[in-house]
Design an enzyme around this catalytic site. Structure first.
Site, PDB file in Angstrom:
ATOM      1  N   CYS A 114      48.652  32.200  -9.054  1.00 61.02           N
ATOM      2  CA  CYS A 114      47.833  31.155  -9.299  1.00 61.02           C
ATOM      3  C   CYS A 114      47.709  30.031  -7.820  1.00 61.02           C
ATOM      4  O   CYS A 114      48.870  29.296  -7.793  1.00 61.02           O
ATOM      5  CB  CYS A 114      47.895  30.286 -10.551  1.00 61.02           C
ATOM      6  SG  CYS A 114      47.225  28.794 -10.519  1.00 61.02           S
ATOM      7  N   CYS A 136      48.098  26.251  -8.796  1.00 67.24           N
ATOM      8  CA  CYS A 136      49.438  25.926  -9.377  1.00 67.24           C
ATOM      9  C   CYS A 136      50.294  25.737  -8.081  1.00 67.24           C
ATOM     10  O   CYS A 136      50.991  24.960  -8.075  1.00 67.24           O
ATOM     11  CB  CYS A 136      49.739  27.169 -10.204  1.00 67.24           C
ATOM     12  SG  CYS A 136      48.820  27.287 -11.576  1.00 67.24           S
TER      13      CYS A 136
END
Ligand SMILES: [Zn+2]
Length: 148
Positions: free
Chosen positions: A69, A72
């Protein structure tokens, strides 16, 4: 604040009981010697995070993330900055949802990064999406009472 606090060690998972007035002194785990409030972000398994969220007497902010991600990964340095400035007041940890898929089910996580704030055994608030350190800190201050 007086009395004692329960804090789960992020290194070995044992629950420590420490005098509240020693929070600023950088208390260490009685079992493994790791610092309990080092201002760093620790990676935890879902089970460890769940235990800490139920037991700890300091607010626990969990960043549910995954290595694939992008947002993230982009947020990681900001999350680390927030952990440093909240040192001794709240603890910030990360749970990798790819390695801990049961966490996604347990907490009904639909997208990441997902921040979930726990305080004294219960979930108190959520914040979705990548956020700068200032917003992460503000989110904590709005939702829990932090030690002075
Ligand atoms: Zn320990």
């Amino acid at each position: 604040m007086s009395g004692s606090l329960k804090l789960t060690c992020h290194a070995c998972g044992v629950t420590n009981r420490i005098p509240a007035d020693r929070l600023d002194a950088g208390p260490k785990c009685g079992t493994c010697g790791a610092r309990l409030t080092d201002g760093k972000v620790h990676e935890m398994t879902f089970r460890e995070a769940e235990k800490a969220s139920k037991v700890d007497d300091l607010p626990l902010l969990v960043d549910f993330w995954a290595p694939w991600c992008g947002p993230c990964r982009a947020m990681a340095p900001e999350f680390a900055k927030a952990a440093q400035s909240l040192r001794g007041k709240a603890r910030l940890v990360k749970v990798d949802t790819q390695a801990n898929p049961d966490a996604t089910v347990r907490y009904n996580i639909r997208g990441i990064p997902q921040l979930i704030l726990f305080d004294r055994g219960r979930e108190v608030a959520r914040l979705s999406g990548a956020r700068p350190a200032g917003q992460i800190e503000a989110f904590l201050r709005e939702n829990v009472t932090l030690p002075a």
